[in-house]
Each structure stands twice: as C-alpha cells, then as structure tokens.
Design an enzyme around this catalytic site. Structure first.
Site, PDB file in Angstrom:
ATOM      1  N   CYS B  98       0.854  -1.182   0.000  1.00  0.00           N
ATOM      2  CA  CYS B  98       0.000   0.000   0.000  1.00  0.00           C
ATOM      3  C   CYS B  98       0.891   1.233   0.000  1.00  0.00           C
ATOM      4  O   CYS B  98       1.887   1.279   0.724  1.00  0.00           O
ATOM      5  CB  CYS B  98      -0.880  -0.013   1.251  1.00  0.00           C
ATOM      6  SG  CYS B  98      -1.943   1.418   1.399  1.00  0.00           S
ATOM      7  N   HIS B 140      -9.587  -3.282  -1.522  1.00  0.00           N
ATOM      8  CA  HIS B 140      -8.486  -2.613  -0.803  1.00  0.00           C
ATOM      9  C   HIS B 140      -8.810  -1.128  -0.609  1.00  0.00           C
ATOM     10  O   HIS B 140      -8.628  -0.578   0.477  1.00  0.00           O
ATOM     11  CB  HIS B 140      -7.182  -2.789  -1.599  1.00  0.00           C
ATOM     12  CG  HIS B 140      -5.989  -2.097  -1.019  1.00  0.00           C
ATOM     13  ND1 HIS B 140      -4.952  -2.775  -0.405  1.00  0.00           N
ATOM     14  CD2 HIS B 140      -5.648  -0.775  -0.951  1.00  0.00           C
ATOM     15  CE1 HIS B 140      -4.043  -1.901   0.014  1.00  0.00           C
ATOM     16  NE2 HIS B 140      -4.428  -0.686  -0.315  1.00  0.00           N
ATOM     17  N   GLU B 141      -9.306  -0.492  -1.679  1.00  0.00           N
ATOM     18  CA  GLU B 141      -9.597   0.949  -1.576  1.00  0.00           C
ATOM     19  C   GLU B 141     -10.796   1.202  -0.660  1.00  0.00           C
ATOM     20  O   GLU B 141     -10.788   2.161   0.117  1.00  0.00           O
ATOM     21  CB  GLU B 141      -9.849   1.547  -2.965  1.00  0.00           C
ATOM     22  CG  GLU B 141      -8.686   1.433  -3.958  1.00  0.00           C
ATOM     23  CD  GLU B 141      -7.334   1.893  -3.431  1.00  0.00           C
ATOM     24  OE1 GLU B 141      -7.297   2.716  -2.489  1.00  0.00           O
ATOM     25  OE2 GLU B 141      -6.304   1.415  -3.934  1.00  0.00           O
ATOM     26  N   HIS B 144      -9.950   1.409   2.893  1.00  0.00           N
ATOM     27  CA  HIS B 144      -9.440   2.720   3.339  1.00  0.00           C
ATOM     28  C   HIS B 144     -10.578   3.608   3.854  1.00  0.00           C
ATOM     29  O   HIS B 144     -10.376   4.427   4.741  1.00  0.00           O
ATOM     30  CB  HIS B 144      -8.733   3.453   2.189  1.00  0.00           C
ATOM     31  CG  HIS B 144      -7.314   3.007   1.980  1.00  0.00           C
ATOM     32  ND1 HIS B 144      -6.348   3.126   2.953  1.00  0.00           N
ATOM     33  CD2 HIS B 144      -6.694   2.467   0.903  1.00  0.00           C
ATOM     34  CE1 HIS B 144      -5.189   2.670   2.479  1.00  0.00           C
ATOM     35  NE2 HIS B 144      -5.365   2.257   1.236  1.00  0.00           N
TER      36      HIS B 144
END
Lengths: 179, 167
Positions: B98, B140-141, B144
């Site tokens: 990341c 993954h995003e 966040h």
C-alpha cells in the site's frame, strides 16, 4: 546508530519472548526487523537491534546472563555500518514447493540451482512431516526472480530433480501489487 | 485539479471511518479529479482512496487497466462515490502493498468476485460485477474508507503453511 544481530535459541516454553524483550527494553535497545519461530522443539529468535550508546559486545555487559542461566543460547553479532539496511531486491516473487519422501540433499540441490542462476532466496522453511516409518520432507521457499527469468524457466531448471530425487516440485509466481 | 501527497500511516485520517458523500455535492468533482491526478502521478498506482489524500470522505478511484494483473479484465477508470460491496464470492490471495504503508507487503485473502454499488462521477447510480485483480483493488480501496489497512487483513506470515498444526 550501531546495529547488532542477536540470535537466541533454546527449548521452547512460554515466556521466552517476554524474557528476552524485557531485557532489551530495560537496556534501551530498539528492535528493528525480527523473526521468531519454533523449529523442532526449539524456539529461535533472530533480531536486528540498535542502541544509541552501545558500540560493541562489551557494551551489553552481562545483560544476557539470565537468558543463558535459563538454558537459552545467546549469540550477538556486531554489524558493520549499513549492515542493517535491507537491499532493494527487484523482481517477481516466486514460491517453490518441494516435497517427497525424506532423503539427503533436497535443500542443497534446490538451492544450488538457484544460487548458480543468481536467484536470491528471501525466505525458506523446511519441515519433516509424515510418520516415523514414512517421513516426508517439505521445503517451501520464496525467491526473487531477476529480470528475464520466468516461472517457466525455474520450472525447467527444477525438472531434473523431480526424477533424480523423486520429489514433487511446483513453482508459481505470487501476484504482488501496490494498491 | 492537483496531484496530492499520499498520506502515510500513522496519519490518523487513515484509521478513521470516512463520511458518506450526500449527493448532489458540488465539491466532490474536484476531489475526484485530485484522486485521478494523484493516481496517475503515482505511476504504477491502480487506485487511491480519498482518505489517502487527506479527505475523510467515501470516494475512491480505481483503474487496473494499465497493470499486468488487471489488463485483461477490467472496467477501465472507475470513480466510485459511496461504494459498497453488496455481494462477494470466491477467494483469492495476493501479496498486497500500500502506498500509505511503504516497504511492507503481506498476503491478504479477499473475495475473488464482487458486486459493487456506487454513484459515479456524473451522479448516476451504478452496479457492476468485478473479478480478479480489479475486485481485489476495489476491496483494498474501500477498506481505506473504513479505516482499515491491509495490515488489518494479513492472513499469514509469508509461508504460513507450517504454522497450522493438525491433530
């Protein structure tokens, strides 16, 4: 700051990590990279340390004496400048699994091929499994493939070992992505 | 329209749950453009979430079409406002890194196929089905937006095979 490599090994029991890191904490050492694991019945610790004031082995005095008294072996290596910096190894990650009935030379034969081809092994685990009558050896390693070397190349190099050592070998690259 | 610096952990914004965007919102288009500019500027980046550039809002951009892993299976540039995964199936392990946690990678297992619902840049609701690397990148995003880093999802210490004890 001066860096050190500390290796500790001894019969596994609860409390080793706390005993070791307690001493390091009291000394004012910083733990950077470390890896600890059970191998056979032994717990083994490998740590890269730094201390703002310590320069050599003598600086630690007899701080590790209690560890030795409790049956642990302790080895301290003083690193040369820059010895703590991880090299930036570029390339695809490749996993190689080798397994079969136990026999001498499995690790050596695999590592020899990779070494000759300038492939850097970054992680390697072996374990003797199976029963006493039929021991099975398992080797799993991770390597970084230099540019121009593919998974297929590695597979081809390993091919002769399949018949010579009577082992199963699989090779695969691990997709890695920065997201 | 600006390339923004990528915030690095331990910036507290990265651990916050981001606020939903209430549409219509006139400020969101500029944020989307910043995310795209930042993603493109980061070269090999395949996605950026708003918290990574300091905006604690539920907006991400993803584009895996230029990456080796996603080249053959993607929706091009995706702008996702208030994205939500509504269905997932399968599983796939990848070694993730990341931009907000440099120099460290870990094996993360995520759903291989997802259906994701979001509002696009023009304010239209969308539902798309993604798989493979694009699905991984989107998850993954979206993590966040929930204050999660891949470190919270690491499934194994490298070759973890030996650590699971049978019997």
């Amino acid at each position: 700051m001066q860096h050190f490599a500390l290796t500790i090994i001894g019969r596994d029991r609860p409390g080793i990590v706390s005993q070791v890191t307690g001493i390091l904490f009291d000394l004012g050492c910083n733990i950077a990279d470390s890896s600890c694991s059970i191998l056979g019945g032994q717990f083994s610790m490998i740590l890269i340390l730094a201390h703002p004031d310590y320069v050599d082995r003598e600086s630690f005095g007899d701080a590790f004496l209690p560890l030795e008294e409790s049956g642990l072996s302790v080895f301290l290596r003083v690193l040369k400048p820059g010895g703590e910096i991880r090299p930036d190894i570029e390339g695809d990650l490749c996993m190689i699994s080798v397994y079969g009935s136990d026999k001498p030379g499995i690790v050596y034969r695999v590592a020899k091929i990779l070494g000759e081809k300038q492939v850097n092994i970054t992680d390697l685990n072996t374990k003797l499994v199976g029963s006493e009558e039929r021991p099975v050896y398992v080797l799993i390693l991770e390597a970084v493939l230099p540019e121009n070397i593919t998974e297929e190349d590695v597979d081809t190099w390993m091919s002769p070992l399949r018949s010579e050592l009577q082992v199963d070998i699989s090779v695969r690259t691990i997709p890695t992505a920065e997201l | 329209m600006a390339v923004c610096p990528i915030l690095l952990y331990p910036d507290p914004i990265l651990k916050q749950v981001a606020e939903p965007v209430v549409m219509p919102d006139e400020t969101v288009d500029a944020l989307v453009q910043d995310l795209i500019d930042t993603m493109l500027d980061a070269g090999h980046s395949v996605g950026v979430a708003a918290p990574q550039i300091g905006a604690s809002r539920r907006v991400v951009v993803v584009d895996v079409s230029n990456s080796k892993l996603g080249r053959d299976n993607n929706h091009g540039l995706l702008t996702m406002i208030n994205p939500e995964v509504i269905e997932k199936s399968g599983s796939m392990t990848m070694r993730e890194g990341c931009m907000s946690v440099p120099d460290y990678t870990g094996n993360v297992t995520r759903a291989e196929n997802i259906i994701v619902e979001f509002t696009d840049r023009s304010g239209q609701p969308q539902v798309i089905e993604c798989s493979g690397f694009e699905a991984i990148a989107i998850q993954h995003e979206i993590d966040h937006l929930d204050g999660l880093l891949f470190l919270d999802r690491v499934s194994s210490l490298k070759t973890d095979l030996f650590r699971r004890k049978k019997r």
